[in-house]
Design a protein around this motif. Structure first.
Motif, PDB file in Angstrom:
ATOM      1  N   LEU A   1       4.897  -0.776  -1.935  1.00 49.59           N
ATOM      2  CA  LEU A   1       5.784   0.384  -2.004  1.00 49.59           C
ATOM      3  C   LEU A   1       5.828   0.938  -0.341  1.00 49.59           C
ATOM      4  O   LEU A   1       4.826   0.905   0.126  1.00 49.59           O
ATOM      5  CB  LEU A   1       4.951   1.755  -2.707  1.00 49.59           C
ATOM      6  CG  LEU A   1       5.649   3.044  -2.510  1.00 49.59           C
ATOM      7  CD1 LEU A   1       6.999   2.936  -3.127  1.00 49.59           C
ATOM      8  CD2 LEU A   1       4.993   4.115  -3.290  1.00 49.59           C
TER       9      LEU A   1
ATOM     10  N   LEU B   1       7.346   3.623   2.604  1.00 45.54           N
ATOM     11  CA  LEU B   1       7.907   4.843   2.617  1.00 45.54           C
ATOM     12  C   LEU B   1       9.106   4.796   3.497  1.00 45.54           C
ATOM     13  O   LEU B   1       9.358   4.347   4.755  1.00 45.54           O
ATOM     14  CB  LEU B   1       7.042   5.876   3.564  1.00 45.54           C
ATOM     15  CG  LEU B   1       5.790   6.110   2.709  1.00 45.54           C
ATOM     16  CD1 LEU B   1       4.984   7.006   3.603  1.00 45.54           C
ATOM     17  CD2 LEU B   1       6.160   6.958   1.497  1.00 45.54           C
TER      18      LEU B   1
ATOM     19  N   TYR C   1      11.453   7.162  -3.989  1.00 46.72           N
ATOM     20  CA  TYR C   1      11.120   6.040  -2.934  1.00 46.72           C
ATOM     21  C   TYR C   1      12.198   5.439  -2.627  1.00 46.72           C
ATOM     22  O   TYR C   1      12.317   4.481  -1.506  1.00 46.72           O
ATOM     23  CB  TYR C   1      10.290   5.060  -3.255  1.00 46.72           C
ATOM     24  CG  TYR C   1      10.612   4.183  -4.530  1.00 46.72           C
ATOM     25  CD1 TYR C   1      11.337   3.050  -4.349  1.00 46.72           C
ATOM     26  CD2 TYR C   1      10.405   4.609  -5.889  1.00 46.72           C
ATOM     27  CE1 TYR C   1      11.643   2.283  -5.492  1.00 46.72           C
ATOM     28  CE2 TYR C   1      10.938   4.126  -7.103  1.00 46.72           C
ATOM     29  CZ  TYR C   1      11.537   2.874  -6.612  1.00 46.72           C
ATOM     30  OH  TYR C   1      12.128   1.996  -7.809  1.00 46.72           O
TER      31      TYR C   1
ATOM     32  N   LEU D   1       9.684  10.913  -1.611  1.00 51.98           N
ATOM     33  CA  LEU D   1       8.571  10.305  -1.578  1.00 51.98           C
ATOM     34  C   LEU D   1       7.935  10.588  -0.139  1.00 51.98           C
ATOM     35  O   LEU D   1       6.749  10.759   0.206  1.00 51.98           O
ATOM     36  CB  LEU D   1       8.193   9.104  -1.985  1.00 51.98           C
ATOM     37  CG  LEU D   1       6.568   8.283  -2.085  1.00 51.98           C
ATOM     38  CD1 LEU D   1       6.024   9.156  -2.768  1.00 51.98           C
ATOM     39  CD2 LEU D   1       6.734   6.879  -2.677  1.00 51.98           C
TER      40      LEU D   1
ATOM     41  N   ARG E   1       1.033   2.266  -4.826  1.00 49.37           N
ATOM     42  CA  ARG E   1       1.662   3.681  -5.250  1.00 49.37           C
ATOM     43  C   ARG E   1       0.449   4.481  -4.743  1.00 49.37           C
ATOM     44  O   ARG E   1      -0.610   4.400  -4.923  1.00 49.37           O
ATOM     45  CB  ARG E   1       2.111   3.419  -6.726  1.00 49.37           C
ATOM     46  CG  ARG E   1       2.778   2.548  -7.162  1.00 49.37           C
ATOM     47  CD  ARG E   1       3.417   2.681  -8.589  1.00 49.37           C
ATOM     48  NE  ARG E   1       2.393   2.471  -9.581  1.00 49.37           N
ATOM     49  CZ  ARG E   1       1.935   1.364 -10.215  1.00 49.37           C
ATOM     50  NH1 ARG E   1       2.367   0.096  -9.967  1.00 49.37           N
ATOM     51  NH2 ARG E   1       0.930   1.452 -11.160  1.00 49.37           N
TER      52      ARG E   1
ATOM     53  N   THR F   1      13.708   9.877   1.967  1.00 47.18           N
ATOM     54  CA  THR F   1      13.198   9.925   0.620  1.00 47.18           C
ATOM     55  C   THR F   1      12.419  10.956   0.064  1.00 47.18           C
ATOM     56  O   THR F   1      11.742  11.720   1.048  1.00 47.18           O
ATOM     57  CB  THR F   1      12.795   8.643   0.151  1.00 47.18           C
ATOM     58  OG1 THR F   1      11.521   8.574   0.729  1.00 47.18           O
ATOM     59  CG2 THR F   1      13.732   7.552   0.466  1.00 47.18           C
TER      60      THR F   1
ATOM     61  N   LEU G   1       7.197   8.324  -9.194  1.00 45.33           N
ATOM     62  CA  LEU G   1       8.501   7.309  -8.458  1.00 45.33           C
ATOM     63  C   LEU G   1       9.687   7.878  -9.062  1.00 45.33           C
ATOM     64  O   LEU G   1      10.749   7.357  -8.127  1.00 45.33           O
ATOM     65  CB  LEU G   1       8.100   6.119  -8.828  1.00 45.33           C
ATOM     66  CG  LEU G   1       7.030   5.178  -8.327  1.00 45.33           C
ATOM     67  CD1 LEU G   1       6.945   3.736  -9.048  1.00 45.33           C
ATOM     68  CD2 LEU G   1       6.907   5.163  -6.991  1.00 45.33           C
TER      69      LEU G   1
END
Length: 443
Positions: free
Chosen positions: A236, A238, A63, A244, A208, A242, A176
């Motif tokens: 969290l 975005l 992330y 994620l 998450r 990344t 993560l």
């Protein structure tokens, strides 16, 4: 600086304005690495805080979009020398009389040799002065290696640890991309508390992939059984580029919806309050007075120096007669940064003069993160000729926000209500617009 993670209350607007340092509205100053700047009016501040960025990590979390680099062969001697030299240079340019706190972030600064930390602190003490009661915080990755070095960091001058727990669920830690597990985290927190009782903060991420409200509440209750007197909660988010972000875009993972995110934040505020933690900022909670004085300086718009690759700073450079606060960004890439420091004494890649209005915008955005808000006295330090009532008091939109119970403007100053703090991102645009309109009208 280490304020990049944002909570449910401060998403896109705050992230862009703070971490972008109002770049869309500022012009860059040419002439680097020279220090010639034009003089305008800005009150002198002889105290400042210091942020030191250690850019290296062993791996990249899924992330994370911070300025970090994966390197197996770090030249620690060269890094230490350059951190010392840039610290000395920026201390001289800013001409502060005292550093009140130091924050060592990254990257993974707990990978740095304790001797590097000691060397930087010695440089501060030699060339300016490090206040006796200065808070010196180190971000710690809760791995066995990080835990084993805690005592050495304490002897090097660190007196506060910020432990990146992030989650107590091993499956989530894998998603993560973290390189520790829940047992590593618990043991690291325990050792940090033994060494620095009352001066250990834990970071934890909510929202998450696949996380439910019930699971979040249970995890937070578990964490509070072992944590110390400071907790930082981060939603969290975005970030483009990344791993994620790519996984969510491809439909491989999904985050909780906005409504569930909001409920997670509200339940965390309630649970922490029941355990004696007072919320003093959007994402931060403390009991027994264990607030982070370093981060408070950011939110109260204090001057700070940023040392190391990609570090940000805010200070008035006075060596050439300047009196106008600048936003500074150091060169990102460690090798290039070191070459520049060796040549020029610093690796400042960009300097941006902040106009009076832009400075007031930062006072407004950062101050409203705090539950205490912005007092009239604090505002008048930066705007002696235009008070909060003149700027915002006659605005129909501001009056509507007050009527809805989200914003308070009274004899104490300007602040969000308990409900308003949770939706701060939606309150900022009209406030900033009113500030800009008022400034334009005043000429």
């Amino acid at each position: 600086m280490r304020l990049a993670a944002t909570s449910v209350a401060v998403r896109k607007c705050l992230r862009v304005r703070y971490h972008g340092f109002s770049e869309v509205m500022c012009r860059e100053i040419s002439g680097l690495p020279g220090e010639d700047i034009q003089a305008t009016s800005q009150p002198h501040c002889k105290e400042a805080t210091l942020y030191v960025h250690w850019p290296y990590c062993l791996r990249r979390c899924s992330y994370c979009n911070f300025n970090k680099y994966i390197s197996r062969s770090v030249n620690h001697v060269a890094m230490t020398t350059c951190l010392q030299r840039e610290t000395e240079t920026l201390l001289r340019l800013s001409q502060v009389s005292s550093i009140t706190s130091v924050f060592l972030g990254g990257g993974t600064p707990s990978l740095a040799p304790p001797s590097t930390i000691a060397a930087v602190l010695e440089t501060v003490a030699k060339h300016t002065g490090l206040r006796v009661d200065a808070e010196v915080t180190l971000e710690v990755n809760p791995t066995p290696v990080g835990m084993a070095k805690l005592a050495d960091f304490l002897h090097a001058g660190v007196n506060r640890f910020s432990v990146g727990v992030q989650s107590l669920r091993d499956e989530d830690l894998k998603v993560l991309g973290r390189d520790h597990d829940s047992q590593h985290a618990l043991r690291t927190v325990e050792e940090a508390r033994r060494l620095c009782p009352g001066r250990v903060s834990v970071d934890v991420i909510f929202g998450r992939p696949g996380q439910s409200l019930d699971c979040w509440e249970a995890e937070l209750e578990e964490l509070l059984l072992v944590c110390d007197d400071h907790v930082s909660l981060y939603q969290l988010t975005l970030e483009r580029g990344t791993h994620l972000f790519k996984q969510v875009q491809a439909g491989q993972l999904s985050l909780p919806c906005d409504d569930v995110m909001a409920r997670m934040y509200e339940s965390a505020r309630r649970i922490l309050g029941e355990r004696g933690f007072l919320q003093y900022e959007v994402s931060n909670f403390a009991r027994n007075g264990a607030v982070s004085s370093h981060n408070l300086a950011y939110w109260r718009t204090g001057e700070f120096l940023g040392v190391g690759p990609g570090a940000h700073g805010r200070f008035v450079p006075r060596e050439k007669g300047g009196v106008f606060r600048e936003a500074r960004t150091q060169t990102l890439e460690p090798d290039v940064w070191m070459a520049e420091v060796k040549r020029w004494g610093h690796g400042t890649r960009r300097r941006v003069e902040l106009s009076h209005v832009e400075l007031l915008e930062e006072v407004l955005v950062m101050g409203l993160r705090l539950t205490e808000g912005i007092s009239h006295q604090h505002w008048s330090r930066f705007s002696p000729g235009l008070d909060l009532q003149q700027v915002l008091g006659e605005s129909a939109e501001v009056q509507e926000l007050q009527a809805r119970g989200l914003l308070i403007l009274d004899h104490r100053g300007l602040r969000c209500s308990w409900e308003g703090l949770a939706v701060l991102d939606s309150l900022l645009p009209p406030l900033l617009l009113e500030l800009q309109t008022c400034a334009h009208t005043q000429g």
